[in-house]
Write a protein that holds these residues in place. Structure first.
Motif, PDB file in Angstrom:
ATOM      1  N   GLU A  33       0.834  -1.208   0.000  1.00  0.00           N
ATOM      2  CA  GLU A  33       0.000   0.000   0.000  1.00  0.00           C
ATOM      3  C   GLU A  33       0.869   1.258   0.000  1.00  0.00           C
ATOM      4  N   LEU A  34       1.956   1.230   0.760  1.00  0.00           N
ATOM      5  CA  LEU A  34       2.854   2.390   0.798  1.00  0.00           C
ATOM      6  C   LEU A  34       3.563   2.589  -0.534  1.00  0.00           C
ATOM      7  N   GLU A  35       3.937   1.506  -1.177  1.00  0.00           N
ATOM      8  CA  GLU A  35       4.565   1.627  -2.498  1.00  0.00           C
ATOM      9  C   GLU A  35       3.570   2.201  -3.502  1.00  0.00           C
ATOM     10  N   THR A  36       2.324   1.767  -3.423  1.00  0.00           N
ATOM     11  CA  THR A  36       1.281   2.322  -4.296  1.00  0.00           C
ATOM     12  C   THR A  36       1.092   3.804  -4.006  1.00  0.00           C
ATOM     13  N   LEU A  37       1.064   4.173  -2.732  1.00  0.00           N
ATOM     14  CA  LEU A  37       0.936   5.577  -2.352  1.00  0.00           C
ATOM     15  C   LEU A  37       2.078   6.386  -2.943  1.00  0.00           C
ATOM     16  N   LEU A  38       3.294   5.847  -2.859  1.00  0.00           N
ATOM     17  CA  LEU A  38       4.466   6.544  -3.387  1.00  0.00           C
ATOM     18  C   LEU A  38       4.315   6.835  -4.876  1.00  0.00           C
ATOM     19  N   TYR A  39       3.978   5.830  -5.655  1.00  0.00           N
ATOM     20  CA  TYR A  39       3.946   6.018  -7.107  1.00  0.00           C
ATOM     21  C   TYR A  39       2.685   6.711  -7.593  1.00  0.00           C
ATOM     22  N   GLN A  40       1.598   6.622  -6.860  1.00  0.00           N
ATOM     23  CA  GLN A  40       0.375   7.281  -7.311  1.00  0.00           C
ATOM     24  C   GLN A  40       0.215   8.663  -6.684  1.00  0.00           C
ATOM     25  N   SER A  44       1.847  12.079  -8.193  1.00  0.00           N
ATOM     26  CA  SER A  44       1.015  13.125  -8.793  1.00  0.00           C
ATOM     27  C   SER A  44       1.775  14.449  -8.875  1.00  0.00           C
ATOM     28  N   CYS A  45       2.765  14.649  -8.011  1.00  0.00           N
ATOM     29  CA  CYS A  45       3.622  15.840  -8.093  1.00  0.00           C
ATOM     30  C   CYS A  45       5.016  15.514  -8.625  1.00  0.00           C
ATOM     31  N   HIS A  46       5.576  14.401  -8.168  1.00  0.00           N
ATOM     32  CA  HIS A  46       6.950  14.048  -8.530  1.00  0.00           C
ATOM     33  C   HIS A  46       7.030  13.223  -9.811  1.00  0.00           C
ATOM     34  N   GLY A  47       5.913  13.015 -10.453  1.00  0.00           N
ATOM     35  CA  GLY A  47       5.864  12.214 -11.670  1.00  0.00           C
ATOM     36  C   GLY A  47       5.616  10.754 -11.330  1.00  0.00           C
ATOM     37  N   MET A  48       4.802  10.093 -12.139  1.00  0.00           N
ATOM     38  CA  MET A  48       4.419   8.708 -11.867  1.00  0.00           C
ATOM     39  C   MET A  48       5.626   7.765 -11.837  1.00  0.00           C
ATOM     40  N   THR A  49       6.711   8.148 -12.487  1.00  0.00           N
ATOM     41  CA  THR A  49       7.944   7.355 -12.434  1.00  0.00           C
ATOM     42  C   THR A  49       8.995   8.045 -11.562  1.00  0.00           C
ATOM     43  N   LEU A  50       8.558   9.050 -10.804  1.00  0.00           N
ATOM     44  CA  LEU A  50       9.400   9.828  -9.892  1.00  0.00           C
ATOM     45  C   LEU A  50      10.485  10.617 -10.615  1.00  0.00           C
ATOM     46  N   ARG A  51      10.263  10.895 -11.906  1.00  0.00           N
ATOM     47  CA  ARG A  51      11.236  11.644 -12.705  1.00  0.00           C
ATOM     48  C   ARG A  51      10.965  13.147 -12.691  1.00  0.00           C
ATOM     49  N   PRO A  56      10.256  18.038  -7.677  1.00  0.00           N
ATOM     50  CA  PRO A  56      11.501  17.584  -8.311  1.00  0.00           C
ATOM     51  C   PRO A  56      11.548  16.064  -8.478  1.00  0.00           C
ATOM     52  N   PRO A  57      12.448  15.573  -9.333  1.00  0.00           N
ATOM     53  CA  PRO A  57      12.635  14.120  -9.446  1.00  0.00           C
ATOM     54  C   PRO A  57      13.185  13.560  -8.132  1.00  0.00           C
ATOM     55  N   LEU A  58      12.952  12.261  -7.920  1.00  0.00           N
ATOM     56  CA  LEU A  58      13.381  11.613  -6.682  1.00  0.00           C
ATOM     57  C   LEU A  58      14.327  10.442  -6.961  1.00  0.00           C
ATOM     58  N   PRO A  59      15.463  10.702  -7.625  1.00  0.00           N
ATOM     59  CA  PRO A  59      16.409   9.600  -7.864  1.00  0.00           C
ATOM     60  C   PRO A  59      17.071   9.179  -6.552  1.00  0.00           C
ATOM     61  N   ARG A  60      17.527   7.938  -6.519  1.00  0.00           N
ATOM     62  CA  ARG A  60      18.207   7.430  -5.315  1.00  0.00           C
ATOM     63  C   ARG A  60      19.367   8.320  -4.909  1.00  0.00           C
ATOM     64  N   SER A  61      20.120   8.815  -5.887  1.00  0.00           N
ATOM     65  CA  SER A  61      21.274   9.657  -5.556  1.00  0.00           C
ATOM     66  C   SER A  61      20.844  10.893  -4.760  1.00  0.00           C
ATOM     67  N   ASP A 106      15.226   1.185  -3.206  1.00  0.00           N
ATOM     68  CA  ASP A 106      14.413   0.302  -4.042  1.00  0.00           C
ATOM     69  C   ASP A 106      13.711   0.967  -5.212  1.00  0.00           C
ATOM     70  N   THR A 107      13.875   2.251  -5.407  1.00  0.00           N
ATOM     71  CA  THR A 107      13.199   2.886  -6.535  1.00  0.00           C
ATOM     72  C   THR A 107      13.986   2.605  -7.819  1.00  0.00           C
ATOM     73  N   PRO A 108      13.291   2.509  -8.930  1.00  0.00           N
ATOM     74  CA  PRO A 108      13.975   2.199 -10.187  1.00  0.00           C
ATOM     75  C   PRO A 108      14.774   3.378 -10.746  1.00  0.00           C
ATOM     76  N   LEU A 109      14.540   4.570 -10.226  1.00  0.00           N
ATOM     77  CA  LEU A 109      15.188   5.768 -10.764  1.00  0.00           C
ATOM     78  C   LEU A 109      16.527   5.989 -10.072  1.00  0.00           C
ATOM     79  N   ASP A 110      17.594   5.859 -10.817  1.00  0.00           N
ATOM     80  CA  ASP A 110      18.932   6.067 -10.261  1.00  0.00           C
ATOM     81  C   ASP A 110      19.713   6.974 -11.190  1.00  0.00           C
ATOM     82  N   GLU A 111      19.640   8.253 -10.939  1.00  0.00           N
ATOM     83  CA  GLU A 111      20.351   9.235 -11.763  1.00  0.00           C
ATOM     84  C   GLU A 111      21.454   9.866 -10.959  1.00  0.00           C
TER      85      GLU A 111
END
Length: 111
Positions: A33-40, A44-51, A56-61, A106-111
């Motif tokens: 549920e928390l992962e769903t909350l994060l991506y949905q 809604s502000c940080h982009g559905m893929t957190l980009r 702002p984007p939320l890359p692991r870095s 654990d997020t797929p975005l690593d920039e």
């Protein structure tokens, strides 16, 4: 009458089962549920893929520039003067720490 996304989220969270197990960990269901909350909802502000988007984007870095508790505090209390809201009324400290850990590892975005 249409409900805002915030009100739909609030209603959904009211119906969630108790999330913490006896050992203090979160249930697998609550983690999902928390992962769903994060991506949905965060998405809604940080982009559905957190980009990025309104927020702002939320890359692991970038997330690893904070320690886990500092990032959890940011999630719980928001950022005054910005569109980043406080989630303290909807998430526990334990859940905010889980989200922070997820963002750092654990997020797929690593920039």
């Amino acid at each position: 009458m249409s409900l805002s996304a915030f009100h739909r989220l609030l209603l959904a969270l009211c119906w969630l089962p108790l999330a913490a197990l006896a050992d203090g960990s979160l249930s697998a269901e609550r983690e999902q549920e928390l992962e769903t909350l994060l991506y949905q909802d965060c998405g809604s502000c940080h982009g559905m893929t957190l980009r990025g988007g309104l927020g702002p984007p939320l890359p692991r870095s970038r997330m690893n520039a904070f320690d886990r508790d500092g990032l959890a505090a940011l999630i719980l209390h928001g950022v005054p003067g910005t569109a980043m809201p406080s989630w303290a009324g909807l998430l526990s400290e334990q859940e905010a720490r889980w989200l922070a850990d997820h963002l750092q590892h654990d997020t797929p975005l690593d920039e």
